[in-house]
Design an enzyme around this catalytic site. Structure first.
Site, short mmCIF file in Angstrom:
data_model
loop_
_atom_site.label_atom_id
_atom_site.label_comp_id
_atom_site.label_asym_id
_atom_site.label_seq_id
_atom_site.Cartn_x
_atom_site.Cartn_y
_atom_site.Cartn_z
N ASP A 289 9.05 -11.32 2.22
CA ASP A 289 10.41 -11.39 2.76
C ASP A 289 10.85 -12.83 3.01
O ASP A 289 10.09 -13.63 3.54
CB ASP A 289 10.45 -10.59 4.07
CG ASP A 289 11.84 -10.51 4.66
OD1 ASP A 289 12.70 -9.90 4.01
OD2 ASP A 289 12.07 -11.06 5.75
N GLU A 331 11.00 -12.11 -2.37
CA GLU A 331 12.33 -11.69 -1.95
C GLU A 331 13.08 -12.99 -1.68
O GLU A 331 13.05 -13.54 -0.58
CB GLU A 331 12.27 -10.81 -0.70
CG GLU A 331 13.57 -10.06 -0.47
CD GLU A 331 14.46 -10.67 0.60
OE1 GLU A 331 15.63 -10.27 0.68
OE2 GLU A 331 14.02 -11.53 1.36
C1 OTU Z 1 15.63 -10.08 4.35
O1 OTU Z 1 16.91 -10.36 3.86
C2 OTU Z 1 15.57 -8.58 4.59
O2 OTU Z 1 15.78 -7.90 3.39
C3 OTU Z 1 16.57 -8.22 5.65
O3 OTU Z 1 16.66 -6.84 5.82
C4 OTU Z 1 16.19 -8.94 6.92
O4 OTU Z 1 17.21 -8.76 7.85
C5 OTU Z 1 15.98 -10.43 6.72
O5 OTU Z 1 15.27 -10.76 5.53
C6 OTU Z 1 15.19 -11.01 7.85
O6 OTU Z 1 13.88 -10.53 7.83
O7 OTU Z 1 18.14 -13.67 3.24
O8 OTU Z 1 16.10 -13.86 1.48
O9 OTU Z 1 21.63 -9.01 4.39
O10 OTU Z 1 20.00 -10.41 2.26
O11 OTU Z 1 18.91 -11.34 5.50
C7 OTU Z 1 16.06 -13.11 2.63
C8 OTU Z 1 21.20 -10.31 4.33
C9 OTU Z 1 17.34 -12.79 3.17
C10 OTU Z 1 19.87 -10.31 3.62
C11 OTU Z 1 19.03 -11.43 4.13
C12 OTU Z 1 17.66 -11.44 3.54
#
Ligand code: OTU
Length: 640
Positions: A289, A331
């Protein structure tokens, strides 16, 4: 590629440090030579990469030996079934490219608990799922906790969802069904309730350094000048003043999510240890993430820094030693041009993450739907580079997050100065704010009505199913959702189904939303699995049945026609002569036609259609007739 990666091309074996020799000596005899070969291949790289990040002091060198020895210990502790899987996958390093099929869901929304998920395996098998991404299920901080993305313990399961034993049991059952379990691994931040944060708050020596705590408002301002905001409405800024710390904790996301300080090597070793332990509990893939945010550098936007990539490469070295069957997925919700480094570049090509999300393709397909024009979509595909061997794109239509529009800025900027306004138009379209808009989504985190940020909503609400007032409009809505899935399935190495889309599930009901903790707009597309709709999935006369049937037909075609549809075959865009129709060629035979317009049309092809890959009984002339919002996958003889 694991086999190649773990094959050390050495004229004479390396002399390994004593700590590593000691761990190797403790391996079961049957594993010794295999793990030794892995260490021989990975150790020099691991050392070089991390010395590059942390320097080459005596303390770092001994830390490195302990780190690598820890990975060897994990290989020793690897359960037999996983050990075997590693061996198989080392021989078949592209095992995870098509026809893999992903499915993504929250445990509680899908099935209550981890044990409940096991009871839904039949559903996953009916779709042909081979990769199940369960959103965070580790013990989270007290709600609100960003849907579990604020982790309080990497060693425990969220009690309401089950136990570590349940996780092992689920992963075993999934494996028997041919499904790899993917877990989120939130490595950028932890919950402020995590023991490290608690110890920092208690002033325990060393723990403040697990985090980025800034002492002065001036320092904060100096960083802020260059940073973007992820949640400008609900969590403005990137720092949170913590009185007990007498300083500002770096909190890129919510104030209760404290960014970890990877400049502290201890953080890296603790996190990698946690990841390998989960791998030994049966997790076969990790969704890493927020990988873009791991390293901070003043004067930059603190995204995609070289060290973030080095840390991911080091993580890959460690998994190559301990668990080479495990996949790492980046991600990184970034513009396409920022993604190739996540697979590794140059000498590191193919040595970082195995999989990355193709966020721009996802967002651009929604723009195409709003505009009934495929221009930006074609630009994104043209900007999508071929991947190093073993690299795979995860494509998707919807996920648990909003549709982020800003990943498309480079494509729009390349077309001219005023073009970003198109993103705002798309955002308004999907919020149902434009005349003629059928969508029932909602804008997310826009700092003003003139700025596009993200859009929330289930696929079916965004394509007009909720607003449809006649059976014809319902069918048209389903056609739109199937069109988006047809594109994702045609392009992706690992396409992903977002739970509920297969049944055209609607947005989370309003009364349910009220009962949820926290003001996060993304809850709009986090409904519970609809068991009543599920019961109707084979009823072809229902809308649910049409969605499920249409999707399953494509999924079956994708499995059956790998010879022409395989994602390793080169993909190219061709001009269809129609601004609403995207034309894709896969290899020398497969052609995908995607009509994003409400108008039917015809497309002339250079060769004759030998077969409709999804509906083999359907005959096509040339030019090919394309109904409104239709997608066709064709086997075409000759050039297009
Ligand atoms: C990720 O997302 C997760 O998919 C989100 O659900 C979390 O809120 C976030 O991390 C924090 O853990 O920028 O590259 O809707 O695209 O928060 C990582 C905005 C991220 C997401 C963004 C994202």
């Amino acid at each position: 590629m694991s086999a190649v990666e773990n094959h050390a091309v050495l004229h004479r074996p390396l002399t390994l440090p004593p700590a590593l020799e000691q761990s190797l000596a403790q391996l079961p005899v049957a594993r010794q030579s295999v793990v030794r070969a892995r260490v021989q291949a990975q150790w020099p790289r691991l050392r070089e990469i991390l010395q590059g990040v942390y320097g080459e002091t005596a303390a770092i060198n001994s830390w490195l030996e302990t780190l690598a020895a820890g990975a060897v210990d994990c290989a020793a502790a690897r359960p037999d079934a996983l050990w075997q899987l590693d061996l198989e996958r080392e021989q078949k390093p592209r095992w995870h490219s098509s026809p893999m099929l992903g499915y993504c869901t929250y445990v509680d929304k899908f099935a209550g608990t981890l044990n409940g998920v096991a009871e839904r395996i039949a559903h996953l098998q009916e779709l042909g799922v081979t990769y199940l991404h369960l959103l965070p299920f580790l013990k989270a901080g007290t709600a609100p906790n960003d849907g579990g993305f604020a982790v309080a313990s990497y060693e425990e399961i969220e009690p309401a969802l089950g136990s570590m034993q349940d996780l092992r049991a689920l992963s075993t059952k999934l494996r028997a069904a041919g499904i790899s379990l993917c877990s989120d691994f939130v490595l950028n931040h932890v919950s402020h309730e995590h023991p490290w944060a608690q110890k920092a708050l208690a002033g325990e020596a060393g723990y403040r350094d697990y985090f980025h705590v800034l002492d002065s408002a001036e320092d904060v301002a100096a960083y802020e000048e260059h940073l973007i905001q992820i949640f400008p409405n609900t969590a403005p800024g990137n720092f949170t003043y913590v009185p007990t710390l007498k300083g500002w904790a770096w909190t890129t996301f919510y104030p209760y999510q404290w960014d970890l300080n990877y400049a502290n090597p201890q953080v890296f070793s603790e996190m990698s240890k946690a990841l390998l332990a989960l791998a030994n509990n049966g997790v076969e893939a990790f969704r890493l993430d927020s990988t873009g945010f791991l390293w901070k550098r003043q004067g930059t936007n603190c995204m995609n820094q070289p060290e973030a990539h080095q840390l991911l490469q080091a993580l890959r070295c460690l998994t190559n030693i301990a668990a080479p069957g495990v996949l790492l997925k980046a991600e990184a919700i970034m513009p396409t041009r920022d993604l190739p480094p996540y697979f590794g570049l140059g000498e590191q090509a193919g040595k970082e993450c195995h999989i990355a999300y193709h966020a721009s393709l996802m967002s651009a397909s929604w723009v195409a739907l709003a505009e009934q024009k495929v221009e930006i979509l074609a630009d994104v595909l043209a900007n999508t580079p071929a991947l190093p061997a073993g690299g795979a794109w995860m494509t998707y239509v919807r996920c648990h997050d909003d549709i982020g529009w800003n990943v498309l800025r480079p494509e729009l900027d390349a077309r001219g100065p005023e073009q970003r306004a198109r993103l705002l138009q798309a955002s308004r379209f999907f919020a149902g704010e434009l005349p003629g808009s059928y969508a029932r989504g909602a804008a997310f985190q826009a700092s003003s009505p003139d700025v596009a940020h993200g859009t929330n909503g289930m696929g079916s609400a965004l394509v007009g199913l909720s607003s449809a007032t006649s059976p014809q409009e319902q069918v048209q809505a389903i056609d739109r959702l199937l069109l988006l899935y047809a594109l994702s399935l045609f392009v992706g190495d690992v396409p992903l189904i977002y739970m509920g889309d297969e049944l055209a599930q609607a947005n989370t009901p309003a009364e349910e939303l009220i009962s949820r903790n926290g003001p996060d707009g993304r809850e709009l597309h986090r409904p519970y699995f609809d068991t009543q709709a599920y019961a109707l999935r084979h009823a072809g006369e229902t809308i649910t049945g049409q969605m499920f049937g249409g999707l399953c037909a494509m999924l079956a075609a994708r499995r059956q026609h790998q010879n022409v549809l395989h994602s390793a075959l080169p993909l190219s865009v061709f001009a269809t002569g129609n601004a609403s129709v995207l034309g894709l060629r896969r290899g020398s035979r497969a052609v995908g036609l995607f009509n994003f317009s409400a108008q039917p049309c015809t497309v002339a092809l250079g060769g004759a259609v030998a077969l409709d890959l999804v509906a083999p009984q359907r005959a096509h002339g040339n030019p090919v007739e394309l109904p409104a919002y239709a997608a066709l996958w064709l086997d075409v003889e000759g050039t297009v």
